[in-house]
Scaffold this motif. Structure first.
Motif, PDB file in Angstrom:
ATOM      1  N   UNK A   1     119.084  45.921 115.252  1.00 20.68           N
ATOM      2  CA  UNK A   1     118.905  47.367 115.222  1.00 20.68           C
ATOM      3  C   UNK A   1     120.240  48.108 115.145  1.00 20.68           C
ATOM      4  N   UNK A   2     121.209  47.689 115.954  1.00 15.91           N
ATOM      5  CA  UNK A   2     122.454  48.446 116.098  1.00 15.91           C
ATOM      6  C   UNK A   2     123.553  47.925 115.170  1.00 15.91           C
ATOM      7  N   UNK A   3     123.487  46.645 114.828  1.00 10.49           N
ATOM      8  CA  UNK A   3     124.483  46.104 113.913  1.00 10.49           C
ATOM      9  C   UNK A   3     125.615  45.356 114.569  1.00 10.49           C
ATOM     10  N   UNK A   4     125.659  45.346 115.894  1.00  6.97           N
ATOM     11  CA  UNK A   4     126.646  44.572 116.648  1.00  6.97           C
ATOM     12  C   UNK A   4     125.922  43.898 117.811  1.00  6.97           C
ATOM     13  N   UNK A   5     126.503  42.817 118.314  1.00  9.74           N
ATOM     14  CA  UNK A   5     125.883  42.104 119.421  1.00  9.74           C
ATOM     15  C   UNK A   5     126.150  42.821 120.741  1.00  9.74           C
ATOM     16  N   UNK A   6     125.152  42.902 121.634  1.00  6.60           N
ATOM     17  CA  UNK A   6     125.395  43.500 122.948  1.00  6.60           C
ATOM     18  C   UNK A   6     126.221  42.591 123.850  1.00  6.60           C
ATOM     19  N   UNK A   7     126.511  41.375 123.390  1.00  9.42           N
ATOM     20  CA  UNK A   7     127.299  40.436 124.180  1.00  9.42           C
ATOM     21  C   UNK A   7     128.791  40.603 123.944  1.00  9.42           C
TER      22      UNK A   7
END
Length: 281
Positions: A164-170
């Protein structure tokens, strides 16, 4: 008549005035209202500052300044005041999000010093419903995720966020803040999924929640299960929980280019009432 205006951080004693402004639009303001109702106005508990815009000493508009920058009931003059304060403070947020018109104005004022953004989503339909769809049977296998199932739900949450956002939340802190947020939703009984053989095939959360409105977020179907109607029956199941246990109005916002998702939400009873805008850094 000359009007004197100012912008400053709200004091804890202004909680009732802040809640009154948030109550002007319980659906659009659900995210900020939910945080304020739980944490009050103390910046440490709130996870950010609450800015107020005052006209002749009267509080008229708000702006939540935390991980997100969120204008609340902000007209053009208030937005200019918030932009001036944000510009002086420097960018500390990962996104600007909220009703499309004030966010668009806020970004136009901040872009010269804060830009470029990683992504700008100028029109995200805001959709609501107050009733269950009569012709869609909720998926009986969609259930609340239990506290001991973090290892089951986290891979799906990470996949959804990255898609969804295009980057990892990690990235950055190794995902500690994101994992804490997922754990909070699980712990409060607001994380839902259909799990087959230990794998999440559909999931969604009830994110922001107040007594008047709640916001469904993180809707995701595992790629290999898409096209089977799981999103419709799954959303109907989550909607049953949302309207039955949480609030009389359920809302969500969706990217305008996601035509499949918008069609699904319409089929389960949602209709458009406005639009959000997101600026992602």
């Amino acid at each position: 008549m000359l009007t004197t205006t100012t912008t400053r951080v709200l004091e804890p004693g202004e909680l009732d005035s802040a809640l009154a402004i948030l109550d002007r639009d319980p659906v659009a303001n659900a995210f900020v209202a939910a945080r304020v109702q739980v944490a009050g106005l103390d910046p440490w508990r709130l996870g950010g500052e609450m800015w107020g815009w005052y006209a002749d000493g009267r509080l008229e508009s708000l702006c939540y300044a935390g991980a997100n920058l969120v204008p609340v009931c902000a007209g053009p003059e208030a937005v200019r005041g918030f932009a001036d304060r944000a510009r002086r403070a420097g960018r500390r947020c990962s996104s600007i999000v909220g009703p499309a018109e004030p966010v668009a104005q806020l970004w136009s004022l901040l872009e010269p010093s804060w830009g470029p953004a990683r992504d700008v989503r100028p029109h995200q339909p805001l959709m609501v419903t107050t009733a269950m769809p009569p012709d869609i049977v909720p998926d009986p296998l969609v259930r609340r995720i239990r506290r001991g199932e973090m290892d089951v739900i986290m891979p799906a949450c990470v996949a959804m966020f990255t898609e969804e956002v295009g980057v990892s939340p990690l990235a950055g802190d190794g995902g500690l803040l994101y994992q804490a947020r997922v754990a909070e939703l699980v712990g409060t009984g607001r994380s839902f999924a259909r799990v087959e053989n230990g794998q999440v095939v559909f999931k969604a959360e009830i994110g922001a929640a107040t007594p008047k409105a709640c916001q469904i977020q993180g809707v995701w179907v595992a790629p290999e299960y898409r096209g089977r109607g799981l999103s419709e029956t799954g959303m109907a199941a989550v909607l049953r929980y949302a309207l039955g246990d949480v609030a009389p109005v359920a809302s969500l916002y969706v990217n305008d280019f996601n035509t499949a998702a918008r069609a699904t939400y319409r089929r389960v009873g949602f209709h458009e009432v406005g639009a959000f805008m997101s600026v992602l850094f």
